[in-house]
Design an enzyme around this catalytic site. Sequence first.
Site, PDB file in Angstrom:
ATOM      1  N   GLY A 186       2.305  53.974 113.982  1.00  0.00           N
ATOM      2  CA  GLY A 186       2.278  53.185 112.750  1.00  0.00           C
ATOM      3  C   GLY A 186       3.684  52.908 112.267  1.00  0.00           C
ATOM      4  CE  LYS A 241      -3.127  61.370  97.294  1.00  0.00           C
ATOM      5  NZ  LYS A 241      -2.608  60.338  96.353  1.00  0.00           N
TER       6      LYS A 241
END
Lengths: 429, 429
Positions: B12, B206
């Site tokens: 990426g 998260k």
Amino acid sequence: MRTRPLKVALLGCGVVGSQVVRLMTTHADDLAARIGAPLELAGVAVRRPDRVRDGIDPSLVTTDAEGLVTRGDIDVVVEVIGGVEPARTLIGRAFEHGAGVVTANKALLAQDGPALHAAAAEHGADLYYEAAVAGAIPLLRPLRESLAGDKVNRVLGIVNGTTNFILDRMESTGAGYGEALDEATALGYAEADPTADVEGFDAAAKAAILAGIAFHTRVRLDDVHREGIAEVTAADIASARRMGCTVKLLAICERAEDGRSVTARVHPAMIPLSHPLASVKGAYNAVFVEADSAGRLMFYGPGAGGAPTASAVLGDLVAVCRNKLGGGRGPGESAYSRLPVSPMGEVVTRYHISLDVVDKPGVLAQCAMVFADHGVSIDTVRQTGKDGEASLVVVTHRAPDAALSATVEALRGLDTVHDVASIMRVEGE
Amino acid sequence: MRTRPLKVALLGCGVVGSQVVRLMTTHADDLAARIGAPLELAGVAVRRPDRVRDGIDPSLVTTDAEGLVTRGDIDVVVEVIGGVEPARTLIGRAFEHGAGVVTANKALLAQDGPALHAAAAEHGADLYYEAAVAGAIPLLRPLRESLAGDKVNRVLGIVNGTTNFILDRMESTGAGYGEALDEATALGYAEADPTADVEGFDAAAKAAILAGIAFHTRVRLDDVHREGIAEVTAADIASARRMGCTVKLLAICERAEDGRSVTARVHPAMIPLSHPLASVKGAYNAVFVEADSAGRLMFYGPGAGGAPTASAVLGDLVAVCRNKLGGGRGPGESAYSRLPVSPMGEVVTRYHISLDVVDKPGVLAQCAMVFADHGVSIDTVRQTGKDGEASLVVVTHRAPDAALSATVEALRGLDTVHDVASIMRVEGE
């Protein structure tokens, strides 16, 4: 999980040491699971073995610290005696005998960090000391590891809880320094001899450690410019408040703009009330870290106390034990950049100066000329006068500290200036 | 220093990946000194190889990510593609071929963390992911390592910058949710499809990661109670302000008081303006951690962005490389405590409830009885009325969420209650 325990020798069993024992005992199962092997308290070296110590098997207590660290089966030595000797010798002996070391000893690290790191490296041992700076706040590990791929430019923080408590009381009650110090002593926030705290020695040791780690260089305690809080007056704090600031004892480590040198200093300073450090109250600590890519980070928490400091010690103890079991070693000293430490005169900062002057026309112009002659640009001037006396409060733009000092000296020499009532740096903008 | 470089494969090259390359290039000498060996960018896998990428040798760019991670000489794979596939497969292949992995992929970790950790352990490889939670803020390393000797009871934080920006704009300008979202989109703080942020999916991922690490257990994404900010109104924010609070989207992970279960949740909540999280503005993140011995710690900084996230990735990259050279391995998954995750109904919290009621005597008493019937104790009630309509604002004491929900349902059933205008939890006290 390995069943043979890792043996821990504890040097010192005071406020921190007794909490280390408590955590090792109450969290024994968790620690074993997290490490991969149980911990065993193999011995506790103390000066006064006759004192009753809750929860410690008396047969573990010894006055022979040297014998304990050299007996050959110790995996990790936890040093919480404090002070330079005998801690330094004992840590060296621990490394020679293959033990890793966890210490909270900021004075020793600020004075002899490089030698300790070299000894650890020589023997392939670990040296961890998170508890030496800012108590329970994870700060050294983030600097050493999390920011290892970034470039730290500035560390700015409140790293001494005693002085922060005193300044906080002066601010909230209007008390003078002496009165606030007495209160801090009565409440146990200040020691009987408060010199190390109020004169900034404690903060300076922490600044030396922080600057070394942050900039990958060596900063000695003597390299840190140090001013304490004993000269801070109620008038200074009132004056700070008038300009939307508060007074904090700050430790400031900076990389020069050209990147070729660093500075480290501890002194009281005015910071804007809008700055996150301004709201750090009582005995709390907080540290700002500014890095090229990460931006501005802040770390906040209890800066001292037995349990918080022991928490940091235990975190390091787990790390050293994990390294022992894994056959590896944590990061050693990283001081490759060998940057010179510039003197205080080269620090670029701002001044807040209060002058008592003769109340007659032209005095402001005369003073302003002194600033200009020294290349110091004025940000604001406030003039108030009564009964033939006037007061000038000058806030400068950023200038080298040497130029600011020379300006103040020149102002003192003017007939029209009766007194330079206060001088304080302004930071955090 | 070793001269043979450590080879890094980058998967990426978008906002974060390009910053990773920039840091690897501009800090190459520093990174080599800190690691003990130089880093070499061995390949960059992208979907669109024709895009011009500054500072990247075109011969390194490939569309064959699988071929890159399996070529056999890669020491570390940095995965910043995001999303579950192909990232999951590529990381698995990287472990099989002996590479350590650094990733910023919160969605993948929240969904498949245990399997990834198991694969890493099986191959003796490292898996680091500091950048997955709260961008540049060192948070996972402190939780995993610094607090490894302590008992964490609570993690409470602002972990999504987009929603914090929107709520901040609603508060400071009085704008409604839609208007503030438009502004966030225009300024690049919100994505074209803002669902993941505003509906709380990002924060929930998260929270799952944080809860797992903090409590040494496993928390799946589905275990996290999730409410977004789309229902928050300007009236809610005004009401919060009247009671000295502000509205934040919080991720809250808690250990039950008896220590036998945990909860994890994401929802908007009122917190007192005096709470340090209240002053976290714009796209910043901040996380409070409460531990038995360390006390209350706070970590603050930029929660997103290419450079801050890349800083966190590089810190992990240095750690994995140091481990590679030292022959060790960083801490793996620590999920030994296997604590059940309780449903939202068992969370103990407080409610702020606004009711539109008929303005006649006895209505307040009638409503108060409903609270009492459900075992919910009232902290304060404020009643205002005009033109036959009245409004009741009730703030409760702490009670199980299920009892609070049942109370609200019962209130809705009263003839005298026209509308339950808003319900919001109150946290941070």
